[in-house]
Design a protein around this motif. Structure first.
Motif, PDB file in Angstrom:
ATOM      1  N   LEU A 142       6.833   3.811   8.140  1.00  0.00           N
ATOM      2  CA  LEU A 142       8.079   3.788   6.649  1.00  0.00           C
ATOM      3  C   LEU A 142       8.012   4.225   5.721  1.00  0.00           C
ATOM      4  O   LEU A 142       8.373   4.315   5.179  1.00  0.00           O
ATOM      5  CB  LEU A 142       7.681   1.881   6.553  1.00  0.00           C
ATOM      6  CG  LEU A 142       7.945   0.583   7.403  1.00  0.00           C
ATOM      7  CD1 LEU A 142       7.309  -0.642   6.505  1.00  0.00           C
ATOM      8  CD2 LEU A 142       9.565   0.883   7.492  1.00  0.00           C
ATOM      9  N   PHE A 143       6.739   4.920   6.044  1.00  0.00           N
ATOM     10  CA  PHE A 143       5.624   5.493   4.691  1.00  0.00           C
ATOM     11  C   PHE A 143       5.736   7.123   5.569  1.00  0.00           C
ATOM     12  O   PHE A 143       4.315   7.615   4.904  1.00  0.00           O
ATOM     13  CB  PHE A 143       5.270   5.019   4.054  1.00  0.00           C
ATOM     14  CG  PHE A 143       5.018   3.811   3.071  1.00  0.00           C
ATOM     15  CD1 PHE A 143       6.229   3.483   1.948  1.00  0.00           C
ATOM     16  CD2 PHE A 143       5.094   2.839   4.221  1.00  0.00           C
ATOM     17  CE1 PHE A 143       6.546   2.286   1.719  1.00  0.00           C
ATOM     18  CE2 PHE A 143       5.371   1.627   3.275  1.00  0.00           C
ATOM     19  CZ  PHE A 143       6.081   1.165   1.853  1.00  0.00           C
ATOM     20  N   PRO A 144       6.159   8.061   6.253  1.00  0.00           N
ATOM     21  CA  PRO A 144       5.945   8.985   6.856  1.00  0.00           C
ATOM     22  C   PRO A 144       5.053   9.793   5.988  1.00  0.00           C
ATOM     23  O   PRO A 144       3.703  10.749   5.938  1.00  0.00           O
ATOM     24  CB  PRO A 144       7.406   9.475   7.507  1.00  0.00           C
ATOM     25  CG  PRO A 144       8.266   9.531   7.040  1.00  0.00           C
ATOM     26  CD  PRO A 144       7.899   7.828   6.361  1.00  0.00           C
ATOM     27  N   VAL A 145       5.671  10.472   4.814  1.00  0.00           N
ATOM     28  CA  VAL A 145       4.926  11.045   3.359  1.00  0.00           C
ATOM     29  C   VAL A 145       3.943  10.660   3.455  1.00  0.00           C
ATOM     30  O   VAL A 145       3.307  11.751   2.893  1.00  0.00           O
ATOM     31  CB  VAL A 145       5.648  11.212   2.819  1.00  0.00           C
ATOM     32  CG1 VAL A 145       5.341  11.693   1.742  1.00  0.00           C
ATOM     33  CG2 VAL A 145       7.222  11.416   2.876  1.00  0.00           C
ATOM     34  N   VAL A 146       3.418   9.603   3.273  1.00  0.00           N
ATOM     35  CA  VAL A 146       2.120   8.448   2.700  1.00  0.00           C
ATOM     36  C   VAL A 146       1.088   8.985   4.063  1.00  0.00           C
ATOM     37  O   VAL A 146       0.203   9.407   3.855  1.00  0.00           O
ATOM     38  CB  VAL A 146       2.663   7.131   2.714  1.00  0.00           C
ATOM     39  CG1 VAL A 146       0.736   6.421   2.023  1.00  0.00           C
ATOM     40  CG2 VAL A 146       3.055   7.522   1.334  1.00  0.00           C
ATOM     41  N   TRP A 147       1.829   8.174   5.192  1.00  0.00           N
ATOM     42  CA  TRP A 147       0.776   8.977   6.566  1.00  0.00           C
ATOM     43  C   TRP A 147       0.239   9.997   6.552  1.00  0.00           C
ATOM     44  O   TRP A 147      -0.627  10.085   6.934  1.00  0.00           O
ATOM     45  CB  TRP A 147       2.055   8.896   7.571  1.00  0.00           C
ATOM     46  CG  TRP A 147       1.928   8.173   9.100  1.00  0.00           C
ATOM     47  CD1 TRP A 147       1.089   9.491   9.928  1.00  0.00           C
ATOM     48  CD2 TRP A 147       0.208   7.584   9.464  1.00  0.00           C
ATOM     49  NE1 TRP A 147       0.561   9.890  10.911  1.00  0.00           N
ATOM     50  CE2 TRP A 147       0.057   8.387  10.867  1.00  0.00           C
ATOM     51  CE3 TRP A 147      -0.570   6.452   8.856  1.00  0.00           C
ATOM     52  CZ2 TRP A 147      -1.137   7.999  11.357  1.00  0.00           C
ATOM     53  CZ3 TRP A 147      -1.193   6.379   9.575  1.00  0.00           C
ATOM     54  CH2 TRP A 147      -1.440   6.057  11.354  1.00  0.00           C
ATOM     55  N   LYS A 148       0.699  10.952   5.888  1.00  0.00           N
ATOM     56  CA  LYS A 148       0.183  12.408   6.378  1.00  0.00           C
ATOM     57  C   LYS A 148      -0.297  12.830   4.792  1.00  0.00           C
ATOM     58  O   LYS A 148      -1.371  14.352   5.551  1.00  0.00           O
ATOM     59  CB  LYS A 148       1.990  14.006   6.409  1.00  0.00           C
ATOM     60  CG  LYS A 148       2.911  13.295   7.387  1.00  0.00           C
ATOM     61  CD  LYS A 148       3.770  14.067   7.334  1.00  0.00           C
ATOM     62  CE  LYS A 148       4.737  14.312   8.281  1.00  0.00           C
ATOM     63  NZ  LYS A 148       5.882  15.168   7.808  1.00  0.00           N
ATOM     64  N   LYS A 149      -0.543  11.930   4.270  1.00  0.00           N
ATOM     65  CA  LYS A 149      -1.770  12.372   3.147  1.00  0.00           C
ATOM     66  C   LYS A 149      -3.337  12.140   3.983  1.00  0.00           C
ATOM     67  O   LYS A 149      -3.318  11.215   4.573  1.00  0.00           O
ATOM     68  CB  LYS A 149      -1.759  11.449   2.273  1.00  0.00           C
ATOM     69  CG  LYS A 149      -1.113  11.611   0.714  1.00  0.00           C
ATOM     70  CD  LYS A 149      -0.652  10.380   0.128  1.00  0.00           C
ATOM     71  CE  LYS A 149       1.234  10.285  -0.993  1.00  0.00           C
ATOM     72  NZ  LYS A 149       0.151  11.303  -1.456  1.00  0.00           N
ATOM     73  N   ALA A 163       0.761  -0.790  -0.154  1.00  0.00           N
ATOM     74  CA  ALA A 163      -0.186   0.060   0.352  1.00  0.00           C
ATOM     75  C   ALA A 163       1.023   1.357  -0.160  1.00  0.00           C
ATOM     76  O   ALA A 163       0.702   2.231  -1.015  1.00  0.00           O
ATOM     77  CB  ALA A 163      -1.014   0.043   0.676  1.00  0.00           C
ATOM     78  N   GLY A 164       1.861   1.826   0.849  1.00  0.00           N
ATOM     79  CA  GLY A 164       3.013   2.416   1.194  1.00  0.00           C
ATOM     80  C   GLY A 164       3.438   2.537  -0.443  1.00  0.00           C
ATOM     81  O   GLY A 164       3.288   3.811  -0.858  1.00  0.00           O
ATOM     82  N   LEU A 165       3.966   1.760  -0.799  1.00  0.00           N
ATOM     83  CA  LEU A 165       4.786   2.109  -2.003  1.00  0.00           C
ATOM     84  C   LEU A 165       4.089   2.595  -3.112  1.00  0.00           C
ATOM     85  O   LEU A 165       4.518   2.670  -4.132  1.00  0.00           O
ATOM     86  CB  LEU A 165       5.748   1.008  -2.214  1.00  0.00           C
ATOM     87  CG  LEU A 165       6.521  -0.081  -1.795  1.00  0.00           C
ATOM     88  CD1 LEU A 165       7.156  -1.307  -1.709  1.00  0.00           C
ATOM     89  CD2 LEU A 165       8.025   1.007  -1.719  1.00  0.00           C
ATOM     90  N   TYR A 166       2.472   2.215  -3.274  1.00  0.00           N
ATOM     91  CA  TYR A 166       1.766   2.043  -4.774  1.00  0.00           C
ATOM     92  C   TYR A 166       1.696   4.065  -3.932  1.00  0.00           C
ATOM     93  O   TYR A 166       1.382   4.576  -5.112  1.00  0.00           O
ATOM     94  CB  TYR A 166       0.413   1.313  -4.578  1.00  0.00           C
ATOM     95  CG  TYR A 166       1.110   0.173  -5.393  1.00  0.00           C
ATOM     96  CD1 TYR A 166       0.956  -0.665  -6.447  1.00  0.00           C
ATOM     97  CD2 TYR A 166       0.978  -1.034  -4.404  1.00  0.00           C
ATOM     98  CE1 TYR A 166       1.738  -1.474  -7.706  1.00  0.00           C
ATOM     99  CE2 TYR A 166       0.857  -2.266  -5.453  1.00  0.00           C
ATOM    100  CZ  TYR A 166       1.584  -2.491  -6.360  1.00  0.00           C
ATOM    101  OH  TYR A 166       1.452  -3.550  -7.532  1.00  0.00           O
TER     102      TYR A 166
END
Length: 464
Positions: A445-452, A412-415
């Motif tokens: 692992l995906f702080p940028v994704v988490w903030k969306k 999910a994070g990578l996509y």
């Protein structure tokens, strides 16, 4: 030590025969002397001398059944089965109750892979023999050839009932029990055998091995102790005893037993390696390293020795030295997945991420399909910014772990990272279904994704 009269006569016969060969004088020997001389040379693997002795013997004793049977044995040894069979039939017509005729007939059947027929012949030999133990042993071997372990076991037991000292039969009966997965029955049998023959170091050793196999380590040590009391140079028993002490975490006693094996014979790399491991368990790092170094000095091609030193330095967090030694192991066996995983882990600790990624890739290539290996590999690919490779690796991992939330959260994070939101939501949905509380992985692992905001809303919606 004085020789018996029989041994003296036997040695005299041999000396006399060899002297005759050197001088070319023809001397007389009785047929039994010739038989012993011929069989001696056969046992020594000196077939040419055995044939020369047989030729002279038949010239002096052309009607001797014993010598003709030795001739049959030599013909069978040379795979001249038709000639041997013809001679046996002639002998059978003269002496139909001679057990050796049936034993040799069985030998020919065995050579032709007619093992059932061989057993039939040997059962007839039983009717005429005085040496039941030998015939039962031969029957047992034929049953082994037929993979009939139960009947083989019975035959070897009968052999031991006739001759308690037959060590090959003792080894074979234990082999049959073990092959049939009858370890407890084997222990019971050996205890009865030892009641009759308490000074058999072989029986005590085999009993110890069986106790070790069923994890009864105290009983194993007791049995090995008896074996080494009877024979204080029984290297195998000392080695097995050391292994049992290790299992009980009695490392000082294990070292003592391993040391005894080194006193009895040249140091083996195995014993040195185990001693190093025992010293490490006792917290003696200096002696541990000393014995690990001795191991690789003794056998520089023993990859396990280099790996032991690698692991030693990993535990000391000395990754520079660990890397040097894991490379030594890989130089010997570069297809070992466990070594590649160590290589990867050490490089990762040293922040050599490209080398670590290569190590994890090789580990998987050589069969390491453990979840942690896949995840370590993917996390490094992500760190290196190789998102597409990371996704392909995770899809491969999902074939082995189709219901693993850690794989799904990472997918999910990578996509999300590459902007494929539909696929990202699909895998996020799977991950939340499998383990909702682990969504913290996205934050780690995906702080940028988490903030969306979209991701936060999606997780909140699933929470409801």
């Amino acid at each position: 030590m004085q020789l018996s009269n029989e041994e003296e006569d036997y040695n005299l016969s041999l000396s006399k025969f060899e002297s005759m060969l050197k001088t070319n004088k023809v001397l007389f020997f009785d047929s039994e002397e010739f038989e012993e001389i011929i069989l001696h040379y056969l046992d020594m693997g000196k077939a040419a001398l055995a044939k020369k002795a047989l030729k002279l013997a038949l010239e002096q004793h052309p009607k001797s059944t014993g010598l003709k049977l030795v001739q049959v044995e030599m013909l069978v040894y040379d795979d001249k089965l038709e000639l041997a069979e013809k001679l046996l039939n002639e002998l059978y017509a003269i002496e139909p109750t001679n057990e050796e005729i049936y034993i040799q007939k069985a030998n020919i059947c065995s050579k032709r892979d007619q093992h059932e027929k061989a057993v039939e012949m040997l059962k007839i030999a039983l009717q005429y023999t005085d040496d039941y133990a030998d015939v039962y042993n031969l029957i047992g071997m034929e049953y082994l050839f037929m993979d009939n372990l139960e009947m083989a076991k019975e035959s070897f037991i009968k052999c031991l009932e006739e001759d308690l000292e037959d060590q090959s039969a003792l080894y074979n009966v234990v082999y049959c029990f073990e092959f049939l997965d009858q370890n407890q029955e084997a222990i019971t049998y050996l205890n009865k055998y030892i009641d009759q023959n308490p000074y058999s170091e072989i029986a005590w050793h085999q009993l110890g091995r069986l106790h070790y196999g069923v994890k009864e380590y105290e009983n194993a040590i007791r049995a090995f102790d008896y074996a080494t009391l009877i024979d204080d140079e029984f290297l195998g028993a000392f080695m097995e005893k050391a292994k049992a002490y290790e299992r009980l975490k009695k490392y000082a006693e294990a070292i003592e037993s391993y040391s005894r094996t080194i006193e009895l014979d040249d140091a083996t790399s195995y014993a040195l390696l185990r001693m190093g491991k025992c010293y490490e368990k006792l917290g003696n790092k200096v002696l541990a390293l000393k014995y690990f170094n001795k191991t690789v000095h003794e056998d520089p091609l023993l990859d396990k020795g280099w790996i032991a030193i690698t692991d030693f330095y990993v535990r000391q967090k000395n990754y520079q030295k660990a890397l040097f030694f894991v490379n030594k192991a890989l130089a010997i066996d570069n297809q070992n997945r466990l070594y590649w995983k160590r290589f990867a882990t050490i490089n990762k600790q040293m922040n050599f991420f490209e080398e670590a990624e290569f190590g994890y890739r090789k580990a998987v290539e050589f069969g390491d399909y453990g979840l942690d290996t896949w995840l370590f590999w993917v996390d490094i690919l992500q760190f290196l910014g190789e998102f597409e490779s990371a996704i392909q690796t995770l899809l491969q991992a999902s074939e082995y772990f189709p219901e693993e939330n850690e794989v799904e959260y990472r997918l999910a994070g990578l996509y999300f990272m590459i902007g494929q939101n539909t696929k990202a939501k699909f895998h996020l949905s799977n991950a939340l279904r499998l383990n909702f509380d682990n969504y913290i992985l996205l934050e780690d692992l995906f702080p940028v994704v988490w903030k969306k905001k979209m991701v936060q809303n999606y997780i909140a919606k699933h929470k409801k």
